[in-house]
Design a protein around this motif. Structure first.
Motif, mmCIF file in Angstrom:
data_model
loop_
_atom_site.group_PDB
_atom_site.id
_atom_site.type_symbol
_atom_site.label_atom_id
_atom_site.label_comp_id
_atom_site.label_asym_id
_atom_site.label_seq_id
_atom_site.Cartn_x
_atom_site.Cartn_y
_atom_site.Cartn_z
ATOM 1 N N SER A 163 2.949 -9.739 5.371
ATOM 2 C CA SER A 163 1.504 -9.790 5.578
ATOM 3 C C SER A 163 0.753 -9.370 4.318
ATOM 4 N N LYS A 164 1.394 -8.561 3.477
ATOM 5 C CA LYS A 164 0.808 -8.148 2.195
ATOM 6 C C LYS A 164 1.363 -8.969 1.025
ATOM 7 N N ARG A 165 2.278 -9.888 1.336
ATOM 8 C CA ARG A 165 2.886 -10.793 0.356
ATOM 9 C C ARG A 165 3.671 -10.042 -0.721
ATOM 10 N N LEU A 166 4.289 -8.950 -0.326
ATOM 11 C CA LEU A 166 5.128 -8.213 -1.260
ATOM 12 C C LEU A 166 6.306 -9.054 -1.765
ATOM 13 N N LEU A 206 5.348 -10.946 -4.847
ATOM 14 C CA LEU A 206 5.243 -10.105 -6.033
ATOM 15 C C LEU A 206 6.622 -9.779 -6.581
ATOM 16 N N ALA A 207 7.576 -9.502 -5.699
ATOM 17 C CA ALA A 207 8.937 -9.209 -6.149
ATOM 18 C C ALA A 207 9.545 -10.413 -6.856
ATOM 19 N N GLU A 208 9.308 -11.599 -6.340
ATOM 20 C CA GLU A 208 9.807 -12.809 -6.991
ATOM 21 C C GLU A 208 9.188 -12.980 -8.375
ATOM 22 N N ALA A 234 9.953 -5.828 4.548
ATOM 23 C CA ALA A 234 10.392 -6.515 3.330
ATOM 24 C C ALA A 234 11.148 -5.614 2.366
ATOM 25 N N THR A 235 11.315 -4.336 2.702
ATOM 26 C CA THR A 235 11.957 -3.405 1.777
ATOM 27 C C THR A 235 13.358 -3.859 1.384
ATOM 28 N N GLY A 236 14.163 -4.263 2.354
ATOM 29 C CA GLY A 236 15.527 -4.700 2.068
ATOM 30 C C GLY A 236 15.557 -5.944 1.202
ATOM 31 N N LEU A 237 14.690 -6.914 1.509
ATOM 32 C CA LEU A 237 14.634 -8.151 0.730
ATOM 33 C C LEU A 237 14.278 -7.862 -0.720
ATOM 34 N N VAL A 238 13.289 -7.015 -0.929
ATOM 35 C CA VAL A 238 12.856 -6.692 -2.292
ATOM 36 C C VAL A 238 13.973 -5.982 -3.051
ATOM 37 N N THR A 239 14.705 -5.117 -2.381
ATOM 38 C CA THR A 239 15.828 -4.425 -3.023
ATOM 39 C C THR A 239 16.918 -5.405 -3.418
ATOM 40 N N TYR A 283 -0.429 6.345 -9.023
ATOM 41 C CA TYR A 283 -1.331 5.384 -9.667
ATOM 42 C C TYR A 283 -1.412 5.655 -11.174
ATOM 43 N N ALA A 284 -1.740 6.896 -11.512
ATOM 44 C CA ALA A 284 -1.996 7.241 -12.906
ATOM 45 C C ALA A 284 -0.756 7.093 -13.778
ATOM 46 N N GLY A 285 0.437 7.121 -13.173
ATOM 47 C CA GLY A 285 1.664 7.014 -13.938
ATOM 48 C C GLY A 285 2.165 5.607 -14.142
ATOM 49 N N CYS A 286 1.499 4.614 -13.533
ATOM 50 C CA CYS A 286 1.934 3.224 -13.661
ATOM 51 C C CYS A 286 1.046 2.470 -14.652
ATOM 52 N N ASP A 287 1.388 1.202 -14.909
ATOM 53 C CA ASP A 287 0.698 0.422 -15.931
ATOM 54 C C ASP A 287 -0.207 -0.665 -15.366
ATOM 55 N N VAL A 288 0.212 -1.287 -14.272
ATOM 56 C CA VAL A 288 -0.535 -2.398 -13.673
ATOM 57 C C VAL A 288 -0.466 -2.242 -12.160
ATOM 58 N N PHE A 289 -1.574 -2.519 -11.475
ATOM 59 C CA PHE A 289 -1.584 -2.533 -10.014
ATOM 60 C C PHE A 289 -1.722 -3.973 -9.553
ATOM 61 N N ALA A 290 -0.839 -4.411 -8.652
ATOM 62 C CA ALA A 290 -0.855 -5.787 -8.166
ATOM 63 C C ALA A 290 -0.867 -5.799 -6.643
ATOM 64 N N LEU A 291 -1.780 -6.568 -6.061
ATOM 65 C CA LEU A 291 -1.881 -6.682 -4.603
ATOM 66 C C LEU A 291 -2.127 -8.149 -4.235
ATOM 67 N N PRO A 292 -1.071 -8.899 -3.905
ATOM 68 C CA PRO A 292 -1.248 -10.322 -3.581
ATOM 69 C C PRO A 292 -1.831 -10.590 -2.202
ATOM 70 N N SER A 293 -2.071 -9.566 -1.402
ATOM 71 C CA SER A 293 -2.456 -9.712 0.000
ATOM 72 C C SER A 293 -3.745 -10.496 0.186
ATOM 73 N N HIS A 294 -3.759 -11.302 1.273
ATOM 74 C CA HIS A 294 -4.967 -12.002 1.705
ATOM 75 C C HIS A 294 -5.560 -11.387 2.966
#
Length: 445
Positions: free
Chosen positions: A270-273, A276-278, A300-305, A327-338
């Motif tokens: 539902s969030k299209r994770l 993003l993993a692909e 989707a946790t298992g699929l992404v792993t 948040y502050a420790g990462c470089d890019v935030f991505a949210l493909p969700s519709h």
């Protein structure tokens, strides 16, 4: 725990000049709760900070809990948990969902508590909402409560996604997904939409999350009954932190020298994770260094792993204080969700100085003041389109950092606090709903 005194829940009874508001959120509230619950936690905190004994507001937020209890935030603000009657906990694994709600048409315990309040504020479309609307329809027109609703989740879209996931996961149903039942997800989504719209038509006021959403809902209820409910940001909690990257690497073993792409939300289709993993996988195949960090849980946790192996770190749900460091420790935030109506995680990421990558057609883009400057919009909303968008940011670290700085400036100058939204968007609506009840006449049909 039993609640018996009128307009009191372990605190001080409301005065005759105080508007007593019941916010109805038929979701389980715990550390893993999503943005819908977090939103009302922030509004409740803002209400608890108000001076002058609540300044005319007594707020009770009703949620689901494993046992009935009260959590007092102040003498005039509290969470009250009641047990579900027909919980969705048993079916969530089958459909791939994580949020627990209550499907019973009438919740007798809640029905006994609601009459003490002046305004009933619906935030969902299940047990609490149907109970409130049923009681309001039966009430005397001269004494019935004000009915308000706000939209926090695209329930029709989620219903469609979960139906599709169930058809893929449940033995027997999977054989139907390509045959005569192929249209079932759409049908379930439409039924959920019709139910939502029936509830909204019963309300005196509906709060939507964007001007576009106001126009859409106005076509259902009439434009005079719709207004905007923005979302706030805790600027003290969410901000840039140069030390966060080292701490993230130390605590979770995340590579300190690899660009980190962050996803925050329900870890499912539902969030299209998976998309993003692909995209991250394609980046790796093209020789780019990239590591996906996932905050949240879901099917989707298992699929992404399996897709990314050592190139993904699953942190699970995180408390707000630590989430700000992530948040502050990462470089890019991505949210493909519709399916977001607002996507407050986007604003939190921007406040922490991250460039955000979003679908061009998503409602989350409302957080951007200058698309292309403070965030990147993906026009080609496919795996390849997302791969190219991330590749562009990861290959140009200076441009990426400049976009992050602009995102932080947008957050500081354009994104309101929760207190401001409470005072400007919610309180006037609640006061109007409480003050016009006697003049409203019979409940709208």
């Amino acid at each position: 725990m039993r609640i018996t005194a009128p307009r009191t829940h372990g605190g001080t009874p409301a005065s005759p000049h105080t508007t007593s508001v019941a916010v109805l959120m038929e979701l389980l509230r715990n550390d893993a709760s999503g943005g819908h619950v977090k939103c009302w936690e922030r509004f409740a905190e803002a209400a608890a900070r108000r001076a002058d004994e609540g300044a005319g507001l007594d707020l009770t937020v009703y949620v689901l809990g494993h046992h009935e209890h009260v959590e007092e935030l102040s003498p005039h603000v509290r969470f009250v948990a009641v047990r579900p009657v027909l919980s969705t906990a048993a079916i969530m694994p089958a459909v791939g969902g994580v949020d627990i709600t209550d499907l019973v048409p009438h919740h007798p315990r809640l029905a006994g508590l609601l009459p003490r309040h002046d305004v009933w504020h619906l935030t969902h479309t299940f047990a609490f909402a149907s109970t409130a609307v049923r009681l309001a329809r039966r009430a005397d027109p001269a004494s019935r409560p004000g009915l308000v609703a706000s939209l926090h989740t695209d329930v029709p879209a989620l219903a469609s996604v979960y139906t599709r996931q169930a058809m893929d996961r449940v033995p027997g149903l999977s054989r139907l997904s390509g045959g005569p039942a192929a249209g079932l997800p759409y049908l379930v989504g439409e039924l959920a939409r019709r139910r939502r719209d029936r509830l909204l038509r019963r309300c005196d006021r509906v709060l939507a999350s964007s001007p576009e959403a106001c126009e859409e809902i106005g076509a259902i209820t009439g434009p005079d009954r719709v207004s905007l409910l923005r979302r706030g940001v805790d600027h003290e909690r969410f901000r840039s932190d140069p030390a966060a990257r080292r701490e993230l690497a130390r605590v979770h073993g995340i590579p300190a020298d690899t660009p980190l792409v962050l996803f925050v939300g329900r870890a499912d289709a539902s969030k299209r994770l998976p998309l993003l993993a692909e995209a991250v996988l394609r980046l790796r195949h093209r020789g780019h260094r990239a590591h996906l960090v996932v905050v949240g849980s879901g099917a989707a946790t298992g699929l992404v792993t399996r897709l990314l192996g050592p190139d993904v770190t699953h942190l699970g749900p995180q408390p707000q204080e630590w989430l700000a460091r992530v948040y502050a420790g990462c470089d890019v935030f991505a949210l493909p969700s519709h399916t977001e109506t607002v996507g407050n995680v986007v604003a939190e990421a921007m406040a922490c100085g991250l460039p955000v990558v979003l679908p061009e057609c998503a409602a989350t883009t409302q957080w951007l003041a200058a698309p292309g400057g403070d965030g990147l919009l993906v026009r080609d909303d496919t795996q390849e389109g997302w791969t190219r968008a991330l590749e562009d940011l990861l290959a140009r670290p200076e441009a990426r950092r400049a976009m992050g700085r602009q995102a932080a400036r947008t957050a500081r100058t354009r994104h309101p606090t929760w207190t401001r939204v409470l005072e400007e968007d919610l309180l006037p609506v609640w006061q109007e709903a409480a003050g016009t009840v006697e003049r409203a006449g019979a409940l709208r049909s």
